[in-house]
Design an enzyme around this catalytic site. Structure first.
Site, PDB file in Angstrom:
ATOM      1  N   ASP A   1       0.813  -1.222   0.000  1.00 18.47           N
ATOM      2  CA  ASP A   1       0.000   0.000   0.000  1.00 18.47           C
ATOM      3  C   ASP A   1       0.849   1.277   0.000  1.00 18.47           C
ATOM      4  O   ASP A   1       0.675   2.153   0.870  1.00 18.47           O
ATOM      5  CB  ASP A   1      -0.940   0.020   1.223  1.00 18.47           C
ATOM      6  CG  ASP A   1      -1.774  -1.239   1.318  1.00 18.47           C
ATOM      7  OD1 ASP A   1      -2.137  -1.792   0.264  1.00 18.47           O
ATOM      8  OD2 ASP A   1      -2.052  -1.679   2.450  1.00 18.47           O
TER       9      ASP A   1
ATOM     10  N   GLU B   1     -11.347  -0.610  -4.096  1.00 17.00           N
ATOM     11  CA  GLU B   1     -10.684  -0.007  -2.921  1.00 17.00           C
ATOM     12  C   GLU B   1      -9.495   0.831  -3.415  1.00 17.00           C
ATOM     13  O   GLU B   1      -9.322   1.034  -4.608  1.00 17.00           O
ATOM     14  CB  GLU B   1     -10.190  -1.091  -1.949  1.00 17.00           C
ATOM     15  CG  GLU B   1      -9.172  -2.047  -2.556  1.00 17.00           C
ATOM     16  CD  GLU B   1      -8.780  -3.194  -1.633  1.00 17.00           C
ATOM     17  OE1 GLU B   1      -9.337  -3.321  -0.535  1.00 17.00           O
ATOM     18  OE2 GLU B   1      -7.911  -3.987  -2.031  1.00 17.00           O
TER      19      GLU B   1
HETATM   20  O1  FUB Z   1      -3.218  -3.849   2.867  1.00 17.93           O
HETATM   21  C1  FUB Z   1      -4.538  -4.156   3.242  1.00 17.93           C
HETATM   22  C2  FUB Z   1      -5.472  -3.799   2.138  1.00 17.93           C
HETATM   23  O2  FUB Z   1      -5.107  -4.480   0.946  1.00 17.93           O
HETATM   24  C3  FUB Z   1      -5.417  -2.342   1.732  1.00 17.93           C
HETATM   25  O3  FUB Z   1      -6.016  -1.491   2.637  1.00 17.93           O
HETATM   26  C4  FUB Z   1      -6.050  -2.453   0.407  1.00 17.93           C
HETATM   27  O4  FUB Z   1      -5.958  -1.306  -0.372  1.00 17.93           O
HETATM   28  C5  FUB Z   1      -5.329  -3.638  -0.162  1.00 17.93           C
HETATM   29  O5  FUB Z   1      -4.080  -3.275  -0.701  1.00 17.93           O
END
Ligand code: FUB
Length: 606
Positions: free
Chosen positions: A192, A357
């Protein structure tokens, strides 16, 4: 006489250098004073939590022989005690693990042999009394080959006040990626990436995947910095779940922004009642440590906050996730002047097609680019996540879907950030390419980002080489530079991108690796609308060669020109400077180095 004096001094010295190993409570540090810490040649070791250190933010680092030095600068003359806190169980009698203490390069205590003294996961304190003469003090770990788990070093006056203290989590480590440029972080699993430029350096804030990950149960955040995109410094843990009063677990994708002297670090976490909320922590330094607010942001929910400060100073948070984040669209909220609260209710974002996301906002010209992960929602990328983007002329939207900028990566998740540094654009993402990696053990990478002439984003070419170096034995694309002085990328009629120079514009290519080859000539693919010349220089300005270029039919009428240069070998930073008439331009597509037949017979590098 000299001999007697020497024996007396040695006796006095050994009296001063008393050594003890004690099992004790935690090494609680005050503010570090005048301390520089550095672990070089940092190996593939993860951070390690010391079991009985009650200060939960306390981590140990596995340090190896000759890898570790803490320097305490200019301690006033006097008597001091140096305390070293560490843990380790494994030992072999043949491999001593010794902390040696030097003053101004001279060994003044060599008795901190940790062999067989410290136990696994148990914090021990070793202490040595030293007499100092107002010089720099260096504490080095010098084992033949074994490692130890280093926790902290303290220097105390003989009255017991701490004058310097450094914790493992505060040491900066220089990481040279062995072999390739990607992934950029190889000493732990990171994900991330949120990249920003602060004080002339690139800082990348990351989640930290545990080496014994159970799903995405991350517990702390890290930050890494670089000024050349090749050598990355690991600044340690900047925030731990134990230091966030409202958070329990799942420290997912974070972001960080700077405003009015303060760095604001935003992060999602599952709160004690099991719901995701978004919190904020602050620091006066981009490398923390960050202090979390006691409560999450009021009205916040879900995951993946990305904060964007517009050119008019207004701040926006983009957030939300469709998986565990539980949302059907992403959200945007204005932040108020405190940067710690929403200014009004969050709004649903319209137009982010296939969103899952990982929102990120970039502004290019006057256009707002919202990029995000598609999970498995995108019909052309049904197996796992791609990064798509949508644009708008308003930071709150509505947005119009544009396409995919980053395709599949190894691992199911995909998460991006984009940053401009020294006139070049970079795309940070993660994959699972580090040895032992998988969907929950990810690793951060970076490659170039190029914008098409119509403002759409060219799809990122994911590489192992990364962006820190140039392969001098192959063709170097002009658009993959490290610094531009006035020159601008554009789409090239021969495919890909080229760079337009006006007179005195220049491009810098860092670390052109020629290895053991000797380059004596250069070939360039150019088109120019008037006569001009290209100067080939080393980055310190030394002239290596000069090519006169005649006018071509137009700025897209390509030709290849060749010229000799002063012989170069090894790794060099190269600067290309264009000199022409004021109103005329040079278009450069690529260049490549050659060795002359005199130096290496029939040499072709690639
Ligand atoms: O790293 C945990 C989660 O996985 C993140 O918050 C998302 O964006 C995905 O990368």
């Amino acid at each position: 006489m000299v001999r007697i004096k020497f024996i007396l001094i040695a006796l006095l010295f050994s009296l001063l250098s008393t050594v003890r190993a004690n099992e004790i409570g935690p090494a609680t540090c005050g503010k570090p004073v005048m301390v520089k810490g550095e672990i070089s040649h940092y190996k593939n070791a993860d951070r390690y939590k010391v079991a009985n250190a009650t200060d939960n933010s306390f981590y140990a680092e596995e340090v190896y022989g000759n890898d570790f030095t803490v320097t305490v600068q200019s301690i006033p003359k006097g008597n001091y005690k140096v305390e070293i806190y560490m843990a380790e169980s494994f030992h072999s009698s043949s491999n001593k693990r010794v902390f040696n203490i030097y003053e101004n390069g001279l060994l003044i205590s060599d008795k901190l042999d940790i062999y067989a003294k410290a136990g696994k996961d148990t914090e021990y304190r070793f202490s040595s009394s030293v007499k100092l003469k107002n010089q720099d003090l260096e504490i080095r770990f010098e084992s033949v080959k074994d490692m130890a788990k280093f926790n902290a070093v303290k220097v105390l006056t003989d009255k017991g006040s701490v004058i310097a203290c450094v914790k493992a989590s505060e040491l900066s480590k220089t990481m040279e990626n062995p072999g390739t440029g990607n992934p950029i972080v190889c000493n732990m699993f990171t994900a991330d990436p949120s990249a920003h430029v602060f004080n002339g350096k690139v800082y990348v804030y990351t989640s930290h995947d545990l080496s014994n990950a159970q799903g995405f149960n991350m517990r702390d955040y890290q930050v890494f910095s670089s000024s050349d995109m090749k050598t990355w410094h690991d600044h340690g843990v900047i925030l731990d779940v134990a230091d966030v009063p409202w958070a329990k677990e799942y420290l997912w994708a974070p972001d960080c922004v700077y405003k009015n002297g303060i760095y604001y670090f935003y992060f999602p976490a599952k709160s004690t009642n099991g719901e995701f909320k978004i919190g904020v922590a602050t620091s006066t330094s981009p490398t923390g440590p960050f202090k979390a607010e006691p409560e999450p942001i009021k009205g916040s929910f879900s995951v993946d906050p990305a904060v964007f400060i517009d050119t008019d100073g207004k701040a926006y948070m983009y957030f939300g996730g469709a998986g565990m984040g539980g949302q059907s669209t992403p959200w945007v909220a204005k932040l108020d002047d405190t940067m710690k609260q929403f200014d009004g209710e969050p709004r649903r974002i319209v137009g982010a097609d296939y969103w899952f996301e990982a929102c990120w906002m970039s502004k290019i010209g006057n256009t707002y680019y919202l990029s995000y992960s598609t999970g498995s929602n995108h019909p052309e990328y049904p197996e796992s996540s791609a990064i798509a983007y949508a644009t708008s002329d308003n930071p709150m939207g509505p947005f119009k879907y544009q396409g995919v900028v980053n395709g599949y990566v190894s691992g199911w998740t995909n998460h991006q950030s984009m940053v401009e540094y020294k006139g070049q654009s970079y795309f940070f993402y993660h994959n699972a390419d580090l040895p032992g990696g998988n969907t929950t053990k990810r690793s951060v990478c970076v490659d170039y980002l190029h914008v098409n002439d119509d403002g759409t984003l060219s799809k990122v070419v994911q590489t192992k080489q990364g962006v820190g170096t140039c392969d001098g034995l192959a063709r170097i694309e002009a658009e993959n530079y490290h610094e531009s002085i006035g020159a601008k990328k554009k789409q090239c009629s021969e495919g890909g991108f080229s760079v337009i120079f006006n007179t005195n514009n220049a491009l810098v290519f860092n670390k052109v690796e020629l290895k053991d080859k000797i380059a004596t000539s250069i070939r360039l693919r150019v088109a120019n609308s008037a006569k001009g010349e290209i100067q080939i220089r080393s980055n310190d300005g030394k002239k290596l060669g000069l090519l006169k270029i005649d006018k071509t039919a137009n700025g897209e009428a390509w030709k290849t020109v060749t010229g000799t240069i002063k012989p170069i070998t090894g790794t060099k930073d190269i600067r290309l400077v264009y000199k022409g008439k004021n109103s005329e331009q040079l278009n450069l597509n690529w260049f490549e180095f050659y060795g002359s037949n005199k130096v290496i017979k029939k040499m072709i590098f690639y």
